[in-house]
Design a protein around this motif. Structure first.
Motif, mmCIF file in Angstrom:
data_model
loop_
_atom_site.group_PDB
_atom_site.id
_atom_site.type_symbol
_atom_site.label_atom_id
_atom_site.label_comp_id
_atom_site.label_asym_id
_atom_site.label_seq_id
_atom_site.Cartn_x
_atom_site.Cartn_y
_atom_site.Cartn_z
ATOM 1 N N GLY A 275 0.756 -1.141 -0.003
ATOM 2 C CA GLY A 275 -0.043 -0.084 0.198
ATOM 3 C C GLY A 275 0.838 1.341 -0.059
ATOM 4 N N ALA A 276 0.166 2.330 -0.235
ATOM 5 C CA ALA A 276 0.947 3.892 -0.343
ATOM 6 C C ALA A 276 1.482 3.940 1.287
ATOM 7 C CB ALA A 276 0.195 4.858 -0.716
ATOM 8 N N SER A 277 0.735 3.510 2.187
ATOM 9 C CA SER A 277 1.226 3.497 3.633
ATOM 10 C C SER A 277 1.063 2.199 4.314
ATOM 11 C CB SER A 277 0.541 4.707 4.519
ATOM 12 O OG SER A 277 -0.936 4.234 4.455
ATOM 13 N N GLU A 278 1.521 1.929 5.361
ATOM 14 C CA GLU A 278 1.133 1.032 6.059
ATOM 15 C C GLU A 278 -0.143 0.662 6.380
ATOM 16 O OE1 GLU A 278 3.030 -1.746 9.856
ATOM 17 O OE2 GLU A 278 3.763 0.309 9.351
ATOM 18 N N ARG A 279 -0.670 1.864 6.877
ATOM 19 C CA ARG A 279 -2.058 1.927 7.294
ATOM 20 C C ARG A 279 -2.994 1.705 6.197
ATOM 21 N NH1 ARG A 279 -4.772 0.777 11.424
ATOM 22 N NH2 ARG A 279 -5.753 -0.619 9.794
ATOM 23 N N GLU A 280 -2.761 1.847 4.909
ATOM 24 C CA GLU A 280 -3.504 1.545 3.637
ATOM 25 C C GLU A 280 -3.489 0.066 3.327
ATOM 26 O OE1 GLU A 280 -3.563 4.066 -0.113
ATOM 27 O OE2 GLU A 280 -2.674 2.277 -1.000
ATOM 28 N N ALA A 281 -2.067 -0.444 3.366
ATOM 29 C CA ALA A 281 -1.941 -1.723 3.052
ATOM 30 C C ALA A 281 -2.761 -2.726 3.995
ATOM 31 C CB ALA A 281 -0.568 -2.250 3.182
ATOM 32 N N ASP A 283 -5.444 -1.800 5.859
ATOM 33 C CA ASP A 283 -7.196 -1.707 5.423
ATOM 34 C C ASP A 283 -7.450 -2.465 4.149
ATOM 35 O OD1 ASP A 283 -7.466 -0.020 7.515
ATOM 36 O OD2 ASP A 283 -7.222 2.057 6.323
ATOM 37 N N MET A 284 -6.431 -2.741 3.338
ATOM 38 C CA MET A 284 -6.661 -3.864 2.308
ATOM 39 C C MET A 284 -6.874 -5.202 2.765
ATOM 40 S SD MET A 284 -3.940 -2.436 -0.682
ATOM 41 C CE MET A 284 -3.765 -0.900 -1.234
ATOM 42 N N ASP A 350 -5.697 -5.363 13.878
ATOM 43 C CA ASP A 350 -4.375 -4.989 13.035
ATOM 44 C C ASP A 350 -3.333 -5.755 13.189
ATOM 45 O OD1 ASP A 350 -5.611 -2.570 12.044
ATOM 46 O OD2 ASP A 350 -5.153 -1.166 13.457
ATOM 47 N N THR A 366 4.386 -0.998 3.021
ATOM 48 C CA THR A 366 4.594 0.019 2.101
ATOM 49 C C THR A 366 5.795 -0.830 1.083
ATOM 50 O OG1 THR A 366 6.558 0.753 2.950
ATOM 51 C CG2 THR A 366 4.343 1.952 3.256
#
Length: 440
Positions: A275-281, A283-284, A350, A366
């Motif tokens: 992901g663009a950030s660890e949070r985005e990854a 969330d995927m 998480d 990322t």
């Protein structure tokens, strides 16, 4: 740029991904399981990133719960790779075929014919079957454990003998002379207690001579067999230390078989969601996990954290009292990773989304974090390369190619372009043609 560079392959067991809920996602076609054009699309993406090969695992029976998940495995490895070979030019094509059921002559012919048609890009993941369900599908009973590898040894030696039965010295067709020198196209007459073949095989040498032999890391007789026959060995270490140990184990087995350990590659499984950030990854991954019942994984996580009570607030960070009580199980890298994530403030949900319970080490983060993981293992001597798994093929193959591969190239540990045509050239393997007969 460093001289040693990693080998990267992609596991395409089906057209969805490794997560069991990927087929449910709104952007995924639930009919993808049977879409060979989509398989070719993924293969072309891997080739665009100059990955060395695609790999198709296999299982000769259906055990999956189709009410909740898609089948894990591909329809048929050889047929699939035959189609993919027409859609690619450089990507290696590795098919899993059991030594327990297919007769050596047919197996040798299919694999070498595909190797010729693809201009030397084929690898054979040679495995013995052991599951009762697989043997039942062929009207057989599983062999006794001590006899599991008898047929494998005979099959491996006969197949390689057949591959070499059309000798390199037979030459090329000459319109003013012979099509091939019959003195160098001869029967092999190899017969064991379980299988045999007369030969010769009506297939000339491919651009790489014959297919590359791939085998999984096993113990005992399986390790001995890999040491005798494999060009590439695939393992599933959980840590860099375990990877080093497994790689050294393979090298010793190769040396004991009278071969050069430097001519065999050790590949480790690794999984990713980029992901663009660890949070985005995360969330995927959470979007996929939302389709699963996490009560079991939460209970398992509680045990891995060393807690005596369950995690009743899965979306909240652990309390100070809980953090004071967490303890990693000695020697368990998953437990240690769970404790590390808990202390970093991640919620139980998480922590699970970090894929700590995946079968192989998985990075959800990322492109930089993914590249760091691969480099740490590679520079640490844990693997010569990696078998890449992705939760969602439809998004993650392109993400890896577009975002991770450039980082690996910048660091000088992955090639900028294919240096040859064949799988053997991609992996830096020496020429081999025909039998290398060794007593089991």
């Amino acid at each position: 740029m460093t001289e040693r560079q990693m080998i990267l392959g992609i596991a395409l067991t089906n057209n969805f991904g490794t997560h069991p809920a990927t087929w449910r996602m709104p952007h995924v076609d639930p009919q993808a399981y049977t879409d060979i054009e989509l398989t070719a699309t993924y293969a072309r993406a891997a080739e665009r990133g100059t990955l060395h090969f695609m790999f198709i695992a296999d299982r000769l029976f259906l055990r999956d719960d189709l009410a909740t998940a898609n089948p894990i495995f591909n329809l048929d490895p050889i047929i699939t790779l035959s189609a993919v070979s027409r859609a690619t030019q450089r990507l290696g094509l590795v098919a899993t075929v059991s030594t327990s059921f297919t007769e050596p002559y047919l197996l040798a012919r299919q694999l070498k014919a595909l190797d010729v048609y693809s201009h030397g890009r084929v690898g054979w993941n040679a495995v013995p079957s052991y599951e009762p369900e697989a043997f039942a599908n062929f009207g057989q009973q599983p062999p006794a454990r001590e006899n599991k590898y008898e047929r494998l040894h005979e099959t491996m030696q006969i197949v390689q003998g057949l591959w070499g039965s059309w000798g390199l010295e037979a030459g090329q067709p000459d319109p003013t002379g012979m099509f091939a020198d019959p003195a160098h196209v001869q029967p092999v007459d190899l017969y064991g207690s379980r299988v045999g073949s007369r030969g010769p095989l009506p297939v000339p040498p491919s651009d790489q001579g014959q297919p590359v032999i791939v085998m999984p890391l096993s113990s005992g007789l399986g390790l001995q067999a890999a040491g005798m026959y494999a060009d590439v060995v695939i393992g599933m270490p959980a840590s860099i230390e375990e990877g080093r140990s497994q790689r050294e184990l393979v090298r010793r087995a190769v040396a004991q078989a009278g071969r050069n350990p430097d001519e065999v590659r050790f590949i480790a499984f690794a999984g990713f969601t980029v992901g663009a950030s660890e949070r985005e990854a995360l969330d995927m991954r959470l979007a996929l996990d939302d389709h699963l019942d996490i009560r079991g994984p939460l209970a398992r996580l509680s045990a891995y954290l060393g807690l005596q009570i369950g995690l009743s607030q899965p979306d909240e960070s652990l309390t100070a009292a809980q953090l004071a009580a967490v303890r990693a199980h000695p020697g368990d890298v998953r437990s240690a990773r769970a404790v590390e994530l808990a202390h970093a403030g991640w919620s139980p949900r998480d922590i699970l989304a970090h894929a700590i319970f995946d079968p192989s080490p998985t990075v959800v983060g990322t492109a930089e974090q993914v590249a760091d993981h691969l480099q740490a293992w590679f520079d640490g001597g844990a693997a010569d390369g990696f078998m890449l798994n992705f939760d969602d093929f439809s998004t993650q193959i392109d993400a890896f190619v577009d975002e991770v591969v450039p980082l690996l190239r910048e660091r000088g540990i992955f090639h900028d372009a294919y240096q040859g045509q064949t799988l053997r050239e991609h992996a830096g393997l020496p020429l081999q043609y025909g039998s290398v007969l060794r007593a089991p």
